[in-house]
Design a protein around this motif. Structure first.
Motif, PDB file in Angstrom:
ATOM      1  N   VAL A 188      98.327  61.628  -1.824  1.00 58.25           N
ATOM      2  CA  VAL A 188      98.638  62.576  -0.517  1.00 58.25           C
ATOM      3  C   VAL A 188      99.539  61.540   0.151  1.00 58.25           C
ATOM      4  CG1 VAL A 188      98.042  63.692   1.502  1.00 58.25           C
ATOM      5  CG2 VAL A 188      96.761  64.110  -0.487  1.00 58.25           C
ATOM      6  N   PHE A 189      99.209  60.277   0.557  1.00 55.56           N
ATOM      7  CA  PHE A 189     100.053  59.484   1.413  1.00 55.56           C
ATOM      8  C   PHE A 189     101.371  59.222   0.806  1.00 55.56           C
ATOM      9  CE2 PHE A 189      95.658  57.566   2.976  1.00 55.56           C
ATOM     10  CZ  PHE A 189      95.515  58.691   3.907  1.00 55.56           C
ATOM     11  N   SER A 190     101.599  59.069  -0.345  1.00 51.79           N
ATOM     12  CA  SER A 190     102.524  58.958  -1.098  1.00 51.79           C
ATOM     13  C   SER A 190     103.524  59.933  -1.334  1.00 51.79           C
ATOM     14  CB  SER A 190     102.465  58.251  -2.644  1.00 51.79           C
ATOM     15  OG  SER A 190     101.726  56.985  -2.586  1.00 51.79           O
ATOM     16  N   GLY A 191     102.972  61.029  -1.261  1.00 51.14           N
ATOM     17  CA  GLY A 191     103.748  62.303  -1.113  1.00 51.14           C
ATOM     18  C   GLY A 191     104.426  62.772   0.015  1.00 51.14           C
ATOM     19  N   GLN A 192     104.256  62.172   1.175  1.00 55.39           N
ATOM     20  CA  GLN A 192     105.058  62.468   2.248  1.00 55.39           C
ATOM     21  C   GLN A 192     105.912  61.127   2.684  1.00 55.39           C
ATOM     22  OE1 GLN A 192     103.828  60.830   5.686  1.00 55.39           O
ATOM     23  NE2 GLN A 192     102.858  59.641   4.215  1.00 55.39           N
ATOM     24  N   ASN A 193     106.893  61.329   3.560  1.00 57.10           N
ATOM     25  CA  ASN A 193     107.704  60.219   3.980  1.00 57.10           C
ATOM     26  C   ASN A 193     107.888  59.934   5.324  1.00 57.10           C
ATOM     27  OD1 ASN A 193     109.318  62.369   4.554  1.00 57.10           O
ATOM     28  ND2 ASN A 193     110.890  62.215   3.216  1.00 57.10           N
ATOM     29  N   ARG A 194     106.751  60.521   6.169  1.00 61.59           N
ATOM     30  CA  ARG A 194     106.820  60.463   7.427  1.00 61.59           C
ATOM     31  C   ARG A 194     106.151  58.999   7.942  1.00 61.59           C
ATOM     32  NH1 ARG A 194     107.370  64.676  12.013  1.00 61.59           N
ATOM     33  NH2 ARG A 194     107.200  63.350  13.844  1.00 61.59           N
ATOM     34  N   PHE A 195     104.878  58.816   7.297  1.00 63.66           N
ATOM     35  CA  PHE A 195     104.040  57.888   7.656  1.00 63.66           C
ATOM     36  C   PHE A 195     103.774  56.655   6.516  1.00 63.66           C
ATOM     37  CE2 PHE A 195     102.689  61.769   9.677  1.00 63.66           C
ATOM     38  CZ  PHE A 195     102.852  61.350  10.902  1.00 63.66           C
ATOM     39  N   SER A 196     104.157  55.492   6.913  1.00 61.82           N
ATOM     40  CA  SER A 196     103.756  54.509   5.931  1.00 61.82           C
ATOM     41  C   SER A 196     102.537  54.276   5.534  1.00 61.82           C
ATOM     42  CB  SER A 196     104.403  52.938   6.378  1.00 61.82           C
ATOM     43  OG  SER A 196     103.763  52.748   7.630  1.00 61.82           O
ATOM     44  N   SER A 197     102.164  53.774   4.200  1.00 59.22           N
ATOM     45  CA  SER A 197     100.625  53.564   4.009  1.00 59.22           C
ATOM     46  C   SER A 197     100.384  52.533   2.944  1.00 59.22           C
ATOM     47  CB  SER A 197     100.181  54.980   3.055  1.00 59.22           C
ATOM     48  OG  SER A 197     100.972  55.431   2.098  1.00 59.22           O
ATOM     49  N   VAL A 198      98.959  52.137   2.902  1.00 56.42           N
ATOM     50  CA  VAL A 198      98.965  51.202   1.768  1.00 56.42           C
ATOM     51  C   VAL A 198      97.359  51.263   1.686  1.00 56.42           C
ATOM     52  CG1 VAL A 198      98.049  49.422   3.779  1.00 56.42           C
ATOM     53  CG2 VAL A 198      98.843  48.402   1.688  1.00 56.42           C
ATOM     54  N   LYS A 199      96.916  50.781   0.478  1.00 54.77           N
ATOM     55  CA  LYS A 199      95.431  50.748   0.131  1.00 54.77           C
ATOM     56  C   LYS A 199      94.980  49.240   0.163  1.00 54.77           C
ATOM     57  CE  LYS A 199      94.181  51.381  -4.087  1.00 54.77           C
ATOM     58  NZ  LYS A 199      94.035  52.139  -5.577  1.00 54.77           N
ATOM     59  N   ASN A 200      93.727  49.087   0.816  1.00 53.50           N
ATOM     60  CA  ASN A 200      93.254  47.958   0.798  1.00 53.50           C
ATOM     61  C   ASN A 200      94.263  46.692   1.146  1.00 53.50           C
ATOM     62  OD1 ASN A 200      90.397  48.559   0.068  1.00 53.50           O
ATOM     63  ND2 ASN A 200      91.274  48.887  -1.984  1.00 53.50           N
ATOM     64  N   GLY A 201      94.863  46.947   2.179  1.00 56.30           N
ATOM     65  CA  GLY A 201      95.848  45.731   2.781  1.00 56.30           C
ATOM     66  C   GLY A 201      94.930  45.014   3.784  1.00 56.30           C
ATOM     67  N   ARG A 202      95.367  44.965   4.860  1.00 51.31           N
ATOM     68  CA  ARG A 202      94.804  44.122   5.865  1.00 51.31           C
ATOM     69  C   ARG A 202      93.343  44.664   6.318  1.00 51.31           C
ATOM     70  NH1 ARG A 202      91.702  42.076   8.447  1.00 51.31           N
ATOM     71  NH2 ARG A 202      92.035  40.887  10.523  1.00 51.31           N
ATOM     72  N   PHE A 203      93.242  45.851   6.239  1.00 55.68           N
ATOM     73  CA  PHE A 203      92.010  46.597   6.464  1.00 55.68           C
ATOM     74  C   PHE A 203      91.331  47.095   5.287  1.00 55.68           C
ATOM     75  CE2 PHE A 203      94.157  46.328  10.547  1.00 55.68           C
ATOM     76  CZ  PHE A 203      93.281  45.710  11.259  1.00 55.68           C
ATOM     77  N   LYS A 204      90.325  46.418   4.634  1.00 55.52           N
ATOM     78  CA  LYS A 204      89.654  47.205   3.375  1.00 55.52           C
ATOM     79  C   LYS A 204      88.299  47.912   3.608  1.00 55.52           C
ATOM     80  CE  LYS A 204      91.123  42.705   1.475  1.00 55.52           C
ATOM     81  NZ  LYS A 204      92.083  43.069   0.391  1.00 55.52           N
ATOM     82  N   GLY A 205      88.161  48.193   4.882  1.00 59.29           N
ATOM     83  CA  GLY A 205      86.754  48.836   5.064  1.00 59.29           C
ATOM     84  C   GLY A 205      85.915  47.966   5.897  1.00 59.29           C
ATOM     85  N   GLY A 206      85.240  48.449   7.042  1.00 57.35           N
ATOM     86  CA  GLY A 206      84.396  47.476   7.626  1.00 57.35           C
ATOM     87  C   GLY A 206      82.992  47.950   7.123  1.00 57.35           C
ATOM     88  N   TYR A 207      82.009  47.420   8.065  1.00 60.02           N
ATOM     89  CA  TYR A 207      80.694  47.371   7.834  1.00 60.02           C
ATOM     90  C   TYR A 207      80.160  48.749   7.182  1.00 60.02           C
ATOM     91  CZ  TYR A 207      75.406  46.936   7.791  1.00 60.02           C
ATOM     92  OH  TYR A 207      74.061  47.215   7.622  1.00 60.02           O
ATOM     93  N   ILE A 208      80.341  49.799   7.734  1.00 60.30           N
ATOM     94  CA  ILE A 208      80.022  50.964   7.581  1.00 60.30           C
ATOM     95  C   ILE A 208      80.565  51.368   6.167  1.00 60.30           C
ATOM     96  CG2 ILE A 208      80.460  53.640   7.879  1.00 60.30           C
ATOM     97  CD1 ILE A 208      80.141  52.816  11.005  1.00 60.30           C
TER      98      ILE A 208
END
Length: 265
Positions: A188-208
């Motif tokens: 979904v993120f790659s299929g649009q060109n308005r917002f940049s995206s990344v997976k498991n970059g600086r933020f990989k998920g917090g405690y929850i």
């Protein structure tokens, strides 16, 4: 259902959405010990629950914190474990903002006893409700899907260099959810060109995300950290602009639908 510490909306589907950092409330006795920076609650995830307002018409369960993360950070390990060793990060009762400003007046920072009390009074009730929601969803559907919803300023030198991508998906490096769910999100993120995206970059998920995500037990968890420049004026984050947020909300609707379909397969 409401509690002084959170608002809970029970849904009928497998999706549970957690909003641990949208609260702005500071109890008077805590606010009295804080600096102006502390009382400004600048590190709030401004209006993230409003971004996902479309969920009100669906079957998702929603858990929305009311108190500021400065009271007790619901996305931190109560035992003090680090999320990103070697990086600047704040604890379950932060004493400095992400910008480095002291949150408490001299001599007023919470000691170990205060921290323990806040964990009991604020952190534990939220997590009891969240855990119960996931148990219920799995009991009904055979699986549960947890989305932990966040936002953060696009530029915070103490946390990361440069500007943050606008859509930051975290899956604890693939440990918190089935790969197909993360792939569906990124499609979904790659299929649009308005917002940049990344997976498991600086933020990989917090405690929850890391604590509850157990794909082998059919409990899948993802964190989405959104840079606030994607939907509001970072100089005046208290104001929510529906028109400015609308393009992002369209992407988020597609994102929620995609991860739901992937989890159901």
């Amino acid at each position: 259902m409401s509690d002084a510490r959170y608002t809970y909306h029970q849904g009928t589907g497998p999706l549970v959405v957690s909003f641990p950092h949208v609260g702005t409330y500071l109890p008077d006795e805590i606010a009295a010990t804080m600096t102006d920076a502390g009382r400004a609650v600048a590190d709030t995830d401004w209006h993230v629950h409003l971004l996902y307002g479309f969920l009100e018409n669906g079957d998702a369960t929603r858990l929305i914190a009311t108190h500021s993360r400065y009271v007790a950070d619901l996305n931190r390990d109560p035992e003090g474990g680090l999320l990103y060793p070697g990086k600047f990060e704040t604890g379950v009762c932060p004493v400095a903002s992400f910008g480095g400003q002291p949150l408490y007046k001299p001599g007023c920072a919470p000691d170990a006893g205060v921290v323990a009390r806040r964990i009991r009074e604020y952190w534990q009730p939220y997590h009891r409700q969240l855990a119960a929601a996931l148990v219920r969803a799995k009991a009904v559907h055979g699986y549960a899907l947890l989305l932990d919803a966040h936002s953060i300023l696009s530029h915070l030198p103490r946390l990361f260099e440069g500007r943050l991508p606008q859509l930051n998906l975290g899956t604890a490096d693939g440990k918190s959810c089935a790969p197909a769910i993360a792939d569906a999100a990124m499609a979904v993120f790659s299929g649009q060109n308005r917002f940049s995206s990344v997976k498991n970059g600086r933020f990989k998920g917090g405690y929850i995300t890391r604590h509850y995500g157990r794909p082998r037990d059919r409990v899948h968890a993802l964190q989405l950290e959104i840079a606030t420049d994607a939907y509001l004026d970072e100089e005046n984050p208290v104001a929510f602009d529906d028109a400015r947020a609308a393009p992002l909300q369209n992407v988020l609707q597609d994102f929620v639908a995609a991860i739901g379909e992937a989890a159901h397969r």
